[in-house]
Design a protein around this motif. Structure first.
Motif, PDB file in Angstrom:
ATOM      1  N   GLN A  54      -2.586   3.872   5.311  1.00 14.94           N
ATOM      2  CA  GLN A  54      -2.214   4.880   4.310  1.00 14.94           C
ATOM      3  C   GLN A  54      -2.883   6.218   4.616  1.00 14.94           C
ATOM      4  O   GLN A  54      -2.273   7.273   4.439  1.00 14.94           O
ATOM      5  CB  GLN A  54      -2.553   4.388   2.911  1.00 14.94           C
ATOM      6  N   PHE A  55      -4.136   6.185   5.093  1.00 14.60           N
ATOM      7  CA  PHE A  55      -4.789   7.431   5.501  1.00 14.60           C
ATOM      8  C   PHE A  55      -4.043   8.064   6.675  1.00 14.60           C
ATOM      9  O   PHE A  55      -3.868   9.287   6.726  1.00 14.60           O
ATOM     10  CB  PHE A  55      -6.247   7.183   5.891  1.00 14.60           C
ATOM     11  N   VAL A  56      -3.598   7.243   7.625  1.00 12.36           N
ATOM     12  CA  VAL A  56      -2.845   7.749   8.774  1.00 12.36           C
ATOM     13  C   VAL A  56      -1.572   8.430   8.298  1.00 12.36           C
ATOM     14  O   VAL A  56      -1.215   9.514   8.782  1.00 12.36           O
ATOM     15  CB  VAL A  56      -2.537   6.612   9.774  1.00 12.36           C
ATOM     16  N   LEU A  57      -0.892   7.839   7.355  1.00 10.48           N
ATOM     17  CA  LEU A  57       0.329   8.432   6.826  1.00 10.48           C
ATOM     18  C   LEU A  57       0.056   9.823   6.255  1.00 10.48           C
ATOM     19  O   LEU A  57       0.769  10.773   6.554  1.00 10.48           O
ATOM     20  CB  LEU A  57       0.919   7.514   5.755  1.00 10.48           C
ATOM     21  N   GLY A  74       1.371  12.993  -2.312  1.00  9.11           N
ATOM     22  CA  GLY A  74       0.475  13.172  -3.457  1.00  9.11           C
ATOM     23  C   GLY A  74       0.083  11.848  -4.087  1.00  9.11           C
ATOM     24  O   GLY A  74      -1.086  11.609  -4.399  1.00  9.11           O
ATOM     25  N   VAL A  75       1.060  10.954  -4.249  1.00 15.15           N
ATOM     26  CA  VAL A  75       0.778   9.633  -4.825  1.00 15.15           C
ATOM     27  C   VAL A  75      -0.129   8.843  -3.892  1.00 15.15           C
ATOM     28  O   VAL A  75      -1.101   8.225  -4.332  1.00 15.15           O
ATOM     29  CB  VAL A  75       2.090   8.869  -5.114  1.00 15.15           C
ATOM     30  N   PRO A 114      -2.332  -0.940  -3.912  1.00 20.81           N
ATOM     31  CA  PRO A 114      -0.948  -1.344  -3.643  1.00 20.81           C
ATOM     32  C   PRO A 114       0.059  -0.655  -4.570  1.00 20.81           C
ATOM     33  O   PRO A 114       1.176  -0.358  -4.147  1.00 20.81           O
ATOM     34  CB  PRO A 114      -0.948  -2.855  -3.849  1.00 20.81           C
ATOM     35  N   ALA A 115      -0.331  -0.384  -5.809  1.00 22.42           N
ATOM     36  CA  ALA A 115       0.595   0.320  -6.719  1.00 22.42           C
ATOM     37  C   ALA A 115       0.920   1.701  -6.163  1.00 22.42           C
ATOM     38  O   ALA A 115       2.085   2.123  -6.181  1.00 22.42           O
ATOM     39  CB  ALA A 115      -0.010   0.422  -8.113  1.00 22.42           C
ATOM     40  N   GLY A 120       4.672   5.278  -3.844  1.00 20.05           N
ATOM     41  CA  GLY A 120       4.927   6.250  -2.782  1.00 20.05           C
ATOM     42  C   GLY A 120       6.167   5.894  -1.975  1.00 20.05           C
ATOM     43  O   GLY A 120       7.007   6.754  -1.671  1.00 20.05           O
ATOM     44  N   MET A 121       6.304   4.624  -1.619  1.00 23.91           N
ATOM     45  CA  MET A 121       7.485   4.213  -0.842  1.00 23.91           C
ATOM     46  C   MET A 121       8.759   4.308  -1.670  1.00 23.91           C
ATOM     47  O   MET A 121       9.813   4.650  -1.133  1.00 23.91           O
ATOM     48  CB  MET A 121       7.279   2.797  -0.292  1.00 23.91           C
ATOM     49  N   LEU A 122       8.663   4.042  -2.961  1.00 24.62           N
ATOM     50  CA  LEU A 122       9.838   4.164  -3.823  1.00 24.62           C
ATOM     51  C   LEU A 122      10.305   5.624  -3.930  1.00 24.62           C
ATOM     52  O   LEU A 122      11.491   5.894  -4.148  1.00 24.62           O
ATOM     53  CB  LEU A 122       9.569   3.591  -5.205  1.00 24.62           C
TER      54      LEU A 122
END
Length: 125
Positions: A54-57, A74-75, A114-115, A120-122
């Motif tokens: 997630q940090f890489v993203l 942001g999320v 995970p939320a 974020g993916m949604l």
């Protein structure tokens, strides 16, 4: 299918890793509570990998090689920072033998990270 802005990012693998991490966390944190277990090491390894991913993203977006929707970044950023704060508080509570505080903060870590990834993916839809 992810939008063209970020088609190269392995979102499906990330989602699968998050689900797998949930199972490993249950086995390591609940099923084997208070006992040594290989589940704990597997959980730690995958949780570290998922958090780093997630940090890489976020870094890929900030440095420019990939462009992600601003809301999604942001999320991800907010959930990462908040989850790491919870993880740190859980560590302090554990060190101070504050069982109830540890369980609260550790549970928050398991929920927030995970939320944030799922929300974020949604937002890519």
């Amino acid at each position: 299918m992810p939008p063209r802005c970020c088609a190269a990012f392995p979102f499906r693998a990330m989602g699968g890793a998050i689900v797998l991490n949930g199972l490993l966390s249950y086995m390591g944190d609940t099923h084997t509570w208070g006992r040594p277990s290989c589940w704990k090491w597997a959980d730690i390894l995958l949780a570290t990998t998922n958090t780093a991913l997630q940090f890489v993203l976020v870094l890929l977006h900030m440095l420019g090689p990939m462009s992600f929707p601003r809301d999604m970044v942001g999320v991800f950023t907010a959930s990462l920072l908040l989850a790491l704060y919870c993880k740190r508080r859980a560590g302090r509570a554990f060190a101070n033998r504050e069982r109830d505080a540890y369980l609260r903060w550790h549970t928050a870590w398991h929920l927030i990270l995970p939320a944030g990834a799922i929300i974020g993916m949604l937002l890519l839809e």
